[in-house]
Design an enzyme around this catalytic site. Structure first.
Site, PDB file in Angstrom:
ATOM      1  N   ASP A  33       0.803  -1.224   0.000  1.00 29.97           N
ATOM      2  CA  ASP A  33       0.000   0.000   0.000  1.00 29.97           C
ATOM      3  C   ASP A  33       0.841   1.282   0.000  1.00 29.97           C
ATOM      4  O   ASP A  33       0.366   2.333  -0.391  1.00 29.97           O
ATOM      5  CB  ASP A  33      -0.946   0.011   1.212  1.00 29.97           C
ATOM      6  CG  ASP A  33      -0.208  -0.241   2.535  1.00 29.97           C
ATOM      7  OD1 ASP A  33       1.035  -0.333   2.524  1.00 29.97           O
ATOM      8  OD2 ASP A  33      -0.876  -0.348   3.583  1.00 29.97           O
ATOM      9  N   HIS A  34       2.083   1.205   0.422  1.00 31.43           N
ATOM     10  CA  HIS A  34       2.912   2.414   0.511  1.00 31.43           C
ATOM     11  C   HIS A  34       3.634   2.716  -0.799  1.00 31.43           C
ATOM     12  O   HIS A  34       3.509   3.800  -1.354  1.00 31.43           O
ATOM     13  CB  HIS A  34       3.962   2.262   1.615  1.00 31.43           C
ATOM     14  CG  HIS A  34       3.431   2.427   3.006  1.00 31.43           C
ATOM     15  ND1 HIS A  34       2.500   1.589   3.553  1.00 31.43           N
ATOM     16  CD2 HIS A  34       3.716   3.351   3.962  1.00 31.43           C
ATOM     17  CE1 HIS A  34       2.227   1.991   4.789  1.00 31.43           C
ATOM     18  NE2 HIS A  34       2.956   3.057   5.061  1.00 31.43           N
ATOM     19  N   ASP A  44       3.877  -1.112  11.342  1.00 28.61           N
ATOM     20  CA  ASP A  44       3.427   0.216  10.976  1.00 28.61           C
ATOM     21  C   ASP A  44       2.832   0.845  12.221  1.00 28.61           C
ATOM     22  O   ASP A  44       2.089   0.199  12.956  1.00 28.61           O
ATOM     23  CB  ASP A  44       2.380   0.144   9.858  1.00 28.61           C
ATOM     24  CG  ASP A  44       2.124   1.522   9.289  1.00 28.61           C
ATOM     25  OD1 ASP A  44       2.682   1.844   8.229  1.00 28.61           O
ATOM     26  OD2 ASP A  44       1.387   2.300   9.927  1.00 28.61           O
ATOM     27  N   ARG A  96      -0.649  12.882   9.812  1.00 26.40           N
ATOM     28  CA  ARG A  96       0.667  13.471  10.112  1.00 26.40           C
ATOM     29  C   ARG A  96       0.922  14.660   9.190  1.00 26.40           C
ATOM     30  O   ARG A  96       0.645  14.584   7.992  1.00 26.40           O
ATOM     31  CB  ARG A  96       1.788  12.440   9.915  1.00 26.40           C
ATOM     32  CG  ARG A  96       1.755  11.405  11.001  1.00 26.40           C
ATOM     33  CD  ARG A  96       2.919  10.446  10.960  1.00 26.40           C
ATOM     34  NE  ARG A  96       2.819   9.606  12.131  1.00 26.40           N
ATOM     35  CZ  ARG A  96       3.159   8.335  12.185  1.00 26.40           C
ATOM     36  NH1 ARG A  96       3.672   7.738  11.125  1.00 26.40           N
ATOM     37  NH2 ARG A  96       3.026   7.660  13.311  1.00 26.40           N
ATOM     38  N   SER A 150       6.611   7.362  12.867  1.00 29.07           N
ATOM     39  CA  SER A 150       6.537   6.072  12.192  1.00 29.07           C
ATOM     40  C   SER A 150       7.290   4.963  12.925  1.00 29.07           C
ATOM     41  O   SER A 150       8.157   5.213  13.755  1.00 29.07           O
ATOM     42  CB  SER A 150       7.106   6.253  10.790  1.00 29.07           C
ATOM     43  OG  SER A 150       7.960   5.207  10.440  1.00 29.07           O
ATOM     44  N   ARG A 170       9.169   2.853  11.298  1.00 28.56           N
ATOM     45  CA  ARG A 170      10.215   2.385  10.388  1.00 28.56           C
ATOM     46  C   ARG A 170      11.516   2.081  11.121  1.00 28.56           C
ATOM     47  O   ARG A 170      12.158   2.967  11.690  1.00 28.56           O
ATOM     48  CB  ARG A 170      10.437   3.411   9.258  1.00 28.56           C
ATOM     49  CG  ARG A 170      10.847   4.788   9.699  1.00 28.56           C
ATOM     50  CD  ARG A 170      10.808   5.783   8.549  1.00 28.56           C
ATOM     51  NE  ARG A 170       9.424   6.143   8.248  1.00 28.56           N
ATOM     52  CZ  ARG A 170       9.035   7.291   7.718  1.00 28.56           C
ATOM     53  NH1 ARG A 170       9.924   8.212   7.393  1.00 28.56           N
ATOM     54  NH2 ARG A 170       7.761   7.549   7.497  1.00 28.56           N
TER      55      ARG A 170
HETATM   56  C1  MIC Z   1       3.930   6.487   8.222  1.00 26.40           C
HETATM   57  O1  MIC Z   1       2.732   6.790   8.284  1.00 26.40           O
HETATM   58  O2  MIC Z   1       4.843   7.224   8.598  1.00 26.40           O
HETATM   59  C2  MIC Z   1       4.290   5.128   7.665  1.00 26.40           C
HETATM   60  C3  MIC Z   1       4.948   5.331   6.366  1.00 26.40           C
HETATM   61  O3  MIC Z   1       3.126   4.369   7.468  1.00 26.40           O
HETATM   62  C4  MIC Z   1       5.211   4.441   8.672  1.00 26.40           C
HETATM   63  C5  MIC Z   1       5.794   3.181   8.211  1.00 26.40           C
HETATM   64  C6  MIC Z   1       6.985   3.334   7.327  1.00 26.40           C
HETATM   65  O4  MIC Z   1       7.768   4.261   7.485  1.00 26.40           O
HETATM   66  O5  MIC Z   1       7.118   2.483   6.445  1.00 26.40           O
HETATM   67  C7  MIC Z   1       4.549   4.170  10.026  1.00 26.40           C
HETATM   68  O6  MIC Z   1       3.619   4.859  10.387  1.00 26.40           O
HETATM   69  O7  MIC Z   1       5.012   3.321  10.780  1.00 26.40           O
HETATM   70 FE1  SF4 Z   2      -0.178   4.856   4.961  1.00 26.79          FE
HETATM   71 FE2  SF4 Z   2       1.121   5.584   7.190  1.00 26.79          FE
HETATM   72 FE3  SF4 Z   2      -0.331   7.340   5.809  1.00 26.79          FE
HETATM   73 FE4  SF4 Z   2      -1.555   5.439   7.111  1.00 26.79          FE
HETATM   74  S1  SF4 Z   2      -0.310   7.055   7.991  1.00 26.79           S
HETATM   75  S2  SF4 Z   2      -2.007   6.111   5.043  1.00 26.79           S
HETATM   76  S3  SF4 Z   2      -0.152   3.734   6.888  1.00 26.79           S
HETATM   77  S4  SF4 Z   2       1.530   6.307   5.125  1.00 26.79           S
END
Ligand code: MIC
Ligand code: SF4
Length: 638
Positions: A64-65, A119, A379, A533, A535
């Protein structure tokens, strides 16, 4: 004893430790989820653990990313993930099927169970009464391998909801109100439980919007009760058999309690660049808007998008902006298509995206220079949209629609009468984009593209560390600061060598070169270091560059765990005032470290001025051993 929902679930899943607040416990994980940006690493780690088949009740791998295929990397990763899923006994959610949290809520989440996801928004499942926790990929790999997940037994914060949301406000305003009151570190170390008469007025999707953004409070998880509303949701999803009731016992004791009177809420927005910079939309004042984006795992539900379509119906969006819409899942998309809502959105000028994270993680649709983007997302960290000087405002869908129509940030109440919307809808249940793993995957070949590099491992922790302070940063540094997302960097998630070139890109582009020059270094941070995140790359890539320790005023939970997992020593200042005594370029020395780690206190000497600083570690005895071994993989292999 009268128990909270959190402790009921923890008790049923406890496999190690004593269930006492503040101590480390190990719990059994029923389900896991991964997404593509963190999943490649997680499956490489699962492979490194020598596992044949996952041991969970259910594990799902979502794509999905990284869905923008600018070049071969993301497509190769998708192929790797699909083959690894079949190999290890994991369900595979194909690209286009939707955002992991939305799909998991619809198709797999189950009240009373535990879910560990790579995530940070995994707590979205709390909308169903499931204990969802975000973690680094390695922790998720260990859980898939049948190992316990370790966490600090949390405090429980009860949020008592009274009254009923007025028209023009929504679930987003509830969670923004909580962020306004508690800040981005207000939830650290806590699970947030919702209770009170307001709960029954909220649908599962509204509840999921709230539990989703508990991540922005830094909470370990967020939970709603499982009640008649949950039951109806599961029935509609043709999963009635998975319903179990869940509520706190009368008289359960909480560590903290607050009340939100829903009657008093009004449309709110988070202002740049933090989700807790919350103000009523009407007080932010006139502000020209360049882009509106609707969707994400926070507000990508059928109800959210239908509301936007209804408000735009028969009108065209303001000529000064563009509107992008990404449904949270294929299920949502199909319902919108079935009811001609897609047609209505198109008629109003919406640009429809595929069902994925998209603009939320900077995978396309970056706003113009210095632009203002109003997003229904969770975010708004600086630069996350892909445009360094853009300002992102987070709102609910009604305020997003109001901005799309007027071209300026607008209190949606100014739009006039609230539309009449049907109460419920019947989802289109179609799981054909979910691939069930074969019974025996041992013969499945894992397909690796040239961008998928082997896992880097750390060295064991030396007895003495002499470390150059490579960078000193302020409070609330996010993992987006440490390692950015976006369409350029995200495709490198399975290639740590290449990825490392972007460590601290927005704060100090010279960081990787400096780190390489000194060989061994460290970072000094403020409060809540590593928020946002999950990550693990934000620990792994600095580790690869020789970062051996981070000394901060305090840490966000997941990042702290990720540092430990890769053998990077996380330390806090015993006296936060000592933060001022260290600057970038200083050389810090820690002697006799293995012995020092036996107590909480670590002596750190600054060579520049010969001053000694007292640092503390917050590691469990197990974590001390993990750090000494140079990370969890080394530790487990031993
Ligand atoms: C995000 O919303 O920052 C992400 C991208 O979903 C991350 C995961 C990632 O960095 O792959 C998260 O929320 O953990
Ligand atoms: Fe995707 Fe993270 Fe954004 Fe949710 S917050 S839509 S999991 S990138």
């Amino acid at each position: 004893m009268a128990e909270t929902m959190t402790y009921k679930i923890l008790k049923q899943h406890l496999v190690e430790g004593r269930l006492e607040k503040g101590s480390e416990i190990g719990i059994r994980i029923d389900q896991t989820l991964t997404q593509d940006a963190t999943g490649t690493m997680a499956y490489l780690q699962l492979e490194a653990l020598g596992i044949d088949q996952v041991k969970t009740d259910l594990s799902v791998s979502y794509v999905d990313h990284n869905t923008l295929q600018n070049s071969f990397e993301n497509a190769d990763d998708h192929r790797f993930l699909q083959s690894a899923a079949a190999r290890f006994g994991v369900w595979f959610s194909r690209p286009g099927n939707g955002i992991c949290h939305q799909v998991h809520l619809e198709r797999f989440g189950a009240p009373g169970k535990t879910l560990l996801g790579s995530d940070s928004h995994t707590p979205t499942a709390g909308g169903l009464g499931m204990l969802g926790i975000g973690a680094g990929g390695l922790d998720v790999a260990v859980a898939m391998a049948g190992g316990p997940f370790y966490l600090t037994a949390p405090e429980v914060l009860k949020v008592n909801l009274t009254g009923k949301l007025p028209t023009w406000t929504g679930a987003k305003d509830i969670i923004l109100e909580l962020l306004r009151r508690l800040s981005v570190k207000g939830g650290v170390g806590k699970v947030i439980e919702y209770a009170g008469p307001g709960v029954g007025t909220l649908s599962v999707h509204e509840r999921a919007t709230i539990t989703n953004m508990g991540a922005e409070l830094g909470a370990t998880s967020s939970l709603f009760p499982s009640d008649a509303v949950t039951k109806r949701f599961l029935e509609d999803q043709k999963r009635a058999d998975q319903f179990v009731p869940l509520e706190a016992d009368p008289g359960a004791e909480y560590d903290h309690e607050i009340t939100i009177n829903l009657d008093e809420l009004e449309p709110l927005a988070s202002m740049p660049h933090s989700p807790d910079m919350v103000k009523p939309v009407k007080e932010i004042g006139p502000l020209k808007v360049d882009q509106v984006a609707v969707g994400s795992c926070t507000n990508g539900s059928y109800y959210d998008l239908r509301l936007v379509a209804e408000l735009l119906k028969g009108k065209v969006i303001h000529p000064g902006l563009s509107l992008v819409v990404a449904p949270g899942s294929r299920q949502v998309y199909m319902a919108l298509a079935r009811e001609s809502i897609i047609e209505s959105l198109l008629a109003s000028g919406a640009r429809l995206l595929e069902s994925a994270c998209g603009p939320c993680i900077g995978m396309g649709q970056a706003p113009p220079s210095g632009g203002v983007s109003v997003r229904t997302f969770n975010r708004n960290f600086a630069g996350r949209s892909g445009t360094a000087d853009a300002g992102v405002y987070l709102t609910g869908p009604a305020a997003a629609a109001a901005a799309a129509l007027t071209g300026v940030l607008t209190d949606p109440r100014e739009l006039g009468d609230y539309p009449q919307l049907p109460e419920a809808y019947l989802p289109v249940v179609d799981d054909r984009m979910l691939i069930k793993p074969p019974g025996d995957g041992s013969n499945v070949e894992i397909m690796r593209g040239p961008n998928i590099k082997p896992l880097p491992l750390n060295e064991a922790l030396p007895e003495k560390l002499e470390l150059k302070v490579l960078l000193a940063v302020e409070d609330n540094i996010t993992t987006d600061h440490i390692l950015p997302g976006g369409s350029k960097v995200l495709p490198l998630r399975s290639n740590i060598e290449a990825l490392s070139e972007y460590v601290f890109a927005s704060l100090d582009p010279g960081f990787p070169a400096k780190a390489r020059e000194f060989g061994r270094g460290m970072v000094v941070g403020g409060e809540n270091y590593g928020q946002g995140s999950s990550r693990e790359h934000a620990a792994l890539a600095p580790m690869h560059l020789g970062v051996k320790a981070v000394l901060a005023k305090s840490f966000a939970r997941i990042h702290h765990a990720n540092l430990v997992n890769f053998g990077v020593l996380p330390l806090t200042f015993a006296d936060p005032a000592d933060y001022e005594k260290i600057s970038a370029g200083d050389e810090l020395v820690m002697d006799d470290l293995h012995r020092q780690l036996n107590s909480r206190e670590i002596n750190v000497k600054n060579r520049r001025n010969d001053q000694n600083i007292k640092a503390l570690h917050h590691l469990s005895p197990r974590q001390v051993e993990v750090v000494k071994a140079g990370g969890l993989l080394n530790y487990t292999r031993r």
